[in-house]
Design an enzyme around this catalytic site. Structure first.
Site, PDB file in Angstrom:
ATOM      1  N   ARG A 116       4.844   7.214  -8.551  1.00  0.00           N
ATOM      2  CA  ARG A 116       3.515   6.956  -7.981  1.00  0.00           C
ATOM      3  C   ARG A 116       3.699   6.247  -6.637  1.00  0.00           C
ATOM      4  O   ARG A 116       4.829   5.985  -6.232  1.00  0.00           O
ATOM      5  CB  ARG A 116       2.712   6.061  -8.926  1.00  0.00           C
ATOM      6  CG  ARG A 116       3.397   4.722  -9.107  1.00  0.00           C
ATOM      7  CD  ARG A 116       2.542   3.678  -9.796  1.00  0.00           C
ATOM      8  NE  ARG A 116       3.296   2.440  -9.901  1.00  0.00           N
ATOM      9  CZ  ARG A 116       2.831   1.330 -10.429  1.00  0.00           C
ATOM     10  NH1 ARG A 116       1.611   1.300 -10.930  1.00  0.00           N
ATOM     11  NH2 ARG A 116       3.579   0.241 -10.484  1.00  0.00           N
ATOM     12  N   GLU A 155      -1.994  -0.856  -4.428  1.00  0.00           N
ATOM     13  CA  GLU A 155      -0.822  -1.412  -3.740  1.00  0.00           C
ATOM     14  C   GLU A 155      -0.250  -0.454  -2.703  1.00  0.00           C
ATOM     15  O   GLU A 155       0.915  -0.045  -2.774  1.00  0.00           O
ATOM     16  CB  GLU A 155       0.251  -1.802  -4.768  1.00  0.00           C
ATOM     17  CG  GLU A 155      -0.206  -2.919  -5.679  1.00  0.00           C
ATOM     18  CD  GLU A 155       0.907  -3.491  -6.547  1.00  0.00           C
ATOM     19  OE1 GLU A 155       1.902  -2.783  -6.774  1.00  0.00           O
ATOM     20  OE2 GLU A 155       0.760  -4.648  -6.995  1.00  0.00           O
ATOM     21  N   CYS A 160       6.356   7.473   5.089  1.00  0.00           N
ATOM     22  CA  CYS A 160       6.704   8.888   4.957  1.00  0.00           C
ATOM     23  C   CYS A 160       7.267   9.370   6.290  1.00  0.00           C
ATOM     24  O   CYS A 160       6.789   8.979   7.351  1.00  0.00           O
ATOM     25  CB  CYS A 160       5.458   9.677   4.579  1.00  0.00           C
ATOM     26  SG  CYS A 160       5.755  11.450   4.450  1.00  0.00           S
ATOM     27  N   CYS A 162       7.851  12.774   6.987  1.00  0.00           N
ATOM     28  CA  CYS A 162       7.732  14.242   7.079  1.00  0.00           C
ATOM     29  C   CYS A 162       7.337  14.644   8.497  1.00  0.00           C
ATOM     30  O   CYS A 162       7.026  13.796   9.339  1.00  0.00           O
ATOM     31  CB  CYS A 162       6.697  14.738   6.067  1.00  0.00           C
ATOM     32  SG  CYS A 162       4.998  14.454   6.566  1.00  0.00           S
ATOM     33  N   CYS A 165       4.059  13.343   9.663  1.00  0.00           N
ATOM     34  CA  CYS A 165       4.104  11.913  10.022  1.00  0.00           C
ATOM     35  C   CYS A 165       4.825  11.708  11.361  1.00  0.00           C
ATOM     36  O   CYS A 165       4.451  10.838  12.142  1.00  0.00           O
ATOM     37  CB  CYS A 165       4.751  11.105   8.903  1.00  0.00           C
ATOM     38  SG  CYS A 165       3.657  10.963   7.464  1.00  0.00           S
ATOM     39  N   GLU A 319      -4.455  -8.735 -10.100  1.00  0.00           N
ATOM     40  CA  GLU A 319      -3.512  -8.515 -11.203  1.00  0.00           C
ATOM     41  C   GLU A 319      -2.638  -9.749 -11.382  1.00  0.00           C
ATOM     42  O   GLU A 319      -2.291 -10.421 -10.414  1.00  0.00           O
ATOM     43  CB  GLU A 319      -2.557  -7.352 -10.889  1.00  0.00           C
ATOM     44  CG  GLU A 319      -3.158  -5.980 -10.906  1.00  0.00           C
ATOM     45  CD  GLU A 319      -2.116  -4.906 -10.579  1.00  0.00           C
ATOM     46  OE1 GLU A 319      -0.905  -5.154 -10.794  1.00  0.00           O
ATOM     47  OE2 GLU A 319      -2.507  -3.848 -10.082  1.00  0.00           O
ATOM     48  N   LYS A 368       5.731   0.281 -21.097  1.00  0.00           N
ATOM     49  CA  LYS A 368       5.408  -0.034 -22.498  1.00  0.00           C
ATOM     50  C   LYS A 368       5.873  -1.421 -22.914  1.00  0.00           C
ATOM     51  O   LYS A 368       5.443  -1.931 -23.938  1.00  0.00           O
ATOM     52  CB  LYS A 368       5.952   1.039 -23.446  1.00  0.00           C
ATOM     53  CG  LYS A 368       7.447   1.222 -23.478  1.00  0.00           C
ATOM     54  CD  LYS A 368       7.796   2.302 -24.515  1.00  0.00           C
ATOM     55  CE  LYS A 368       9.242   2.729 -24.454  1.00  0.00           C
ATOM     56  NZ  LYS A 368       9.605   3.367 -23.170  1.00  0.00           N
ATOM     57  N   HIS A 370       5.679  -3.979 -20.652  1.00  0.00           N
ATOM     58  CA  HIS A 370       5.043  -4.917 -19.714  1.00  0.00           C
ATOM     59  C   HIS A 370       3.973  -5.700 -20.468  1.00  0.00           C
ATOM     60  O   HIS A 370       3.208  -5.128 -21.244  1.00  0.00           O
ATOM     61  CB  HIS A 370       4.405  -4.138 -18.565  1.00  0.00           C
ATOM     62  CG  HIS A 370       3.949  -5.005 -17.428  1.00  0.00           C
ATOM     63  ND1 HIS A 370       2.896  -5.878 -17.534  1.00  0.00           N
ATOM     64  CD2 HIS A 370       4.429  -5.139 -16.165  1.00  0.00           C
ATOM     65  CE1 HIS A 370       2.732  -6.512 -16.387  1.00  0.00           C
ATOM     66  NE2 HIS A 370       3.651  -6.084 -15.533  1.00  0.00           N
TER      67      HIS A 370
HETATM   68  C1  GLA Z   1       1.752  -3.512  -9.906  1.00  0.00           C
HETATM   69  C2  GLA Z   1       0.816  -2.340 -10.132  1.00  0.00           C
HETATM   70  C3  GLA Z   1       0.404  -2.188 -11.559  1.00  0.00           C
HETATM   71  C4  GLA Z   1       1.531  -2.455 -12.505  1.00  0.00           C
HETATM   72  C5  GLA Z   1       2.093  -3.818 -12.222  1.00  0.00           C
HETATM   73  C6  GLA Z   1       3.205  -4.214 -13.168  1.00  0.00           C
HETATM   74  O1  GLA Z   1       1.158  -4.644  -9.517  1.00  0.00           O
HETATM   75  O2  GLA Z   1      -0.312  -2.403  -9.310  1.00  0.00           O
HETATM   76  O3  GLA Z   1      -0.085  -0.871 -11.726  1.00  0.00           O
HETATM   77  O4  GLA Z   1       2.512  -1.488 -12.380  1.00  0.00           O
HETATM   78  O5  GLA Z   1       2.627  -3.820 -10.936  1.00  0.00           O
HETATM   79  O6  GLA Z   1       3.621  -5.526 -12.927  1.00  0.00           O
HETATM   80 ZN    ZN Z   2       4.196  12.447   5.758  1.00  0.00          ZN
END
Ligand code: GLA
Ligand code: ZN
Length: 683
Positions: A116, A155, A160, A162, A165, A319, A368, A370
């Site tokens: 991601r 976050e 990038c 490419c 870019c 968070e 899993k 965390h």
């Molecule tokens: C980041 C992400 C969350 C999660 C936490 C885990 O802050 O934004 O999606 O993955 O880390 O600590």
């Molecule tokens: Zn790019």
């Protein structure tokens, strides 16, 4: 001081990241979630950040019913939804069909689908597709009473390389340098190693393959990465501003771990201007084996105060973990009471929320293990759930008083992303000991230990709101910044700076003809040479009849018309100035020529605190490790958090009786705090 509510809620937010899309096949779990939320005092959830596949399982085939249910369920318990746009992770079908959404890394390797936070932020397809899904979300939930806030992507970070870019980078450069290659070559010092550019198509983003040592270019690339990320974000919010003009917008910022310094990937001082509310994700490694708990607490406070200072209003903790994470070197659970204490620290520094990652532990894949409010046992009886509930109960009690209130500081400590980038890139000094943000942490800590509130500001904040500006190691300084500092001092401000400050301009080109004349005037000195130490080297200075150890750096200074208040004691520059003081018009400027042990910071800043009459929110006598911070409710009332960040019982002393806000009882001004205990009092 008036209150400023950052959302439509008039209470503190408690809750966090909720991933019901992982539990669609477990309806009993989704039912249980709502019951457990009520039990733990959760009033807000953030959903959607990683739900694109669940929202659009096939191209142009949408399913929002599961999300409707979340909205309705939250509404049924009087809760709110922070709705995230899903651009942080994308469906596999999309990557397969439109591979331009995938990033190319700095080694020019096209990434395969996976993970991601790895999209190309230039891709026209991804930009139009994110707008499209965001528009659908806005249309669907615009009138839902539970919709509280937009959480854009997740976050943002990374870069990038490419072709799209590369083209965007060249376009960015054309705009910055008026279409002139000549100007670029001047800024990048082109002829050095024959790096003169004669055609735009010769410009490529920096790569370890080519080992780009053109510092001006590296700096511009990092600026571009920030601007392009912001541009992507701005593209995301177009439909949201249009359809839901009254719903505020945030994106979750970060810190760099494990050192707990500002996140270096993006210039947040720029990004901050584009969001309505600052929010961030805090994951300190409590109970680690390399620092005292209170040192880490001071680092957390530093980052909090930097986010607070970006808008001078309450911010949101988006968070944090109720127990442990899964990505530290060693993932240690918070000891009993640490979660409560660390959550209170957030409120003390201006947060109007304590939100977690994650509500429920996922069953599979990388997170899993965390920490979460609800563990795999689904129980409300375990230690973590109980402590979270205790935080919830306290937040409910404090809500009316605290929400929307601000903090005030008379000290500004300046951190600059561009200067940090340039200094890290600089080849010189000690390659491993530049430690710019780490040095700022130490200066901050000297104030934190004395409970003096500090704003961690950028070079564009209003300087004249502060009595004292602390600007260590500002290596890169534009003429504009120099002028602004000069005006600040001339008008009566007190400025502290020192070694490595003001060496290069905004293109990372050294200033010619010696240190800038304006700086010489302000400080009354000229730094001539910097001595860099091997780890085993040392020197000493004398300051007010005491000796302090120098490490890493010592600047050799020519005095012009300053008062010398500290001298070096050893080496060929023994007896020459190390610390100086200069009166400049209505103000004054100190120059600290060397990196000095912490004991020096303690003494030096105590003198300034006394001289400038700087005060904590409440005068409390205590030992190191107890922190007193808080928020101003109105002219006469403060809410003060007295926090014990040590493993020892601490006795603290206040001159008079105080009101314990949580028990509503007056307590004697002398009381004990258990390890990790916090008292919330009203003054
Ligand atoms: C980041 C992400 C969350 C999660 C936490 C885990 O802050 O934004 O999606 O993955 O880390 O600590
Ligand atoms: Zn790019």
């Amino acid at each position: 001081m008036t209150k400023e509510y950052v959302t439509s809620e008039r209470r503190l937010l408690h809750g966090g990241d909720y991933n019901p899309e992982q539990w669609k096949d477990y309806p009993e779990v989704l039912e249980q979630d709502i019951e457990l939320m009520k039990k733990s005092g959760v009033n807000t959830v953030s959903v959607g950040m990683f739900s694109w596949t669940s929202m659009e399982p096939e191209e142009e085939v949408y399913d929002f019913e599961w999300l409707d249910q979340v909205f309705d369920r939250m509404n049924s318990i009087g809760g709110k939804v922070i709705l995230a746009t899903p651009s942080g992770a994308r469906p596999a079908w999309m990557a397969k069909k439109y591979p331009e959404v995938l990033r190319v890394d700095s080694l020019r390797r096209k990434q395969l689908y996976g993970a991601r936070h790895n999209h190309c932020y230039t891709s026209p397809y991804y930009r139009s597709k994110t707008q499209e899904i965001n528009r659908k979300l806005a249309e669907r939930y615009q009138n839902h009473p539970a919709l509280l806030l937009w959480h854009i992507s997740n976050e943002y970070g990374g870069e990038c390389h490419c072709n799209l870019c590369q083209e965007a980078f060249r376009g960015w450069l054309k705009a910055r340098y008026d279409n002139s290659l000549e100007k670029i070559n001047q800024a990048w010092w082109g002829p050095f190693w024959s790096h003169t550019i004669t055609d735009w198509n010769q410009i490529e983003s920096p790569s370890p393959i080519g080992e780009n040592l053109v510092h001006g270019m590296n700096l511009d690339w990092r600026r571009f990465v920030t601007d392009q990320t912001i541009d992507f974000y701005k593209n995301e919010i177009v439909p949201l501003r249009e359809i839901t003009p009254d719903i505020p917008i945030t994106t979750n910022f970060m810190s760099d771990n494990p050192e707990f310094i500002p996140f270096r990937g993006l210039d947040y001082s720029k990004f901050a201007k584009e969001v309505d509310i600052i929010s961030w994700d805090a994951y300190p490694a409590w109970h680690n084996d390399y620092e005292e708990t209170y040192e880490l607490a001071s680092k957390v406070a530093f980052i909090n105060d930097s986010f607070k200072s970006m808008k001078q209003k309450p911010w949101l903790l988006m968070e944090s973990t109720p127990s442990l994470v899964n990505w530290h070197q060693y993932n240690k659970p918070k000891r009993p009471n640490m979660h409560y204490l660390s959550s209170m620290q957030m409120l003390a520094h201006g947060s109007d929320s304590n939100l977690y990652f994650q509500w429920r532990k996922s069953r599979g894949a990388s997170e899993k293990f965390h920490g979460a409010v609800v563990d795999h046992d689904g129980s409300a009886e375990n230690r973590v759930f109980k402590e979270v509930s205790q935080v919830g109960a306290t937040m409910e009690k404090l809500s009316d008083k605290v929400v929307g209130t601000k903090r005030k500081a008379e000290v500004g400590l300046l951190y600059d992303w561009e200067s940090d980038w340039a200094l890290e890139d600089a080849q010189g000094f000690g390659l491993q000991t530049k430690d710019y943000p780490q040095t700022l942490q130490k200066h901050y800590q000297a104030f934190w230990e004395k409970d003096i509130p500090v704003d961690v500001i950028s070079k564009e904040n209003h300087f004249n709101e502060y009595k004292l500006l602390v600007v260590p190691m500002l290596y890169l300084m534009s003429e504009k910044t120099i002028t602004r500092l000069k005006d600040f001092v001339a008008a009566g401000g007190t400025l502290v700076s020192g070694y490595m400050t003001g060496l290069v301009n905004e293109s990372d080109l050294a200033y010619l003809g010696g240190w800038k004349k304006d700086l010489q005037d302000i400080f009354g000195i000229e730094p001539i040479e910097t001595d860099t130490f091997y780890p085993s080297d040392s020197n000493k200075i004398s300051y007010k009849e005491k000796m302090y150890t120098v490490k890493d750096y010592a600047t050799i200074i020519t005095n012009k018309n300053a008062d010398v208040i500290g001298n070096y004691l050893e080496d060929f520059y023994s007896e020459t100035p190390a610390v100086t003081y200069n009166k400049y018009h209505k103000g004054q400027a100190y120059y600290i020529g060397a990196r000095l042990e912490e004991a020096f910071n303690q003494v030096f800043y105590q003198d300034l605190i006394d001289e400038l009459n700087l005060s904590p929110i409440l005068k409390v006598d205590h030992e190191v490790g107890v922190s007193v911070q808080g928020r101003k409710v109105d002219e006469d009332t403060d809410i003060v958090f007295i926090m014990n960040f040590t493993e020892k019982k601490q006795t603290v002393k206040i001159e008079h009786e105080v009101l314990d806000v949580l028990t509503n009882e007056m307590i004697n001004g002398k009381f004990a705090l258990e390890p990790y205990e916090v008292k919330v009092i009203e003054k």
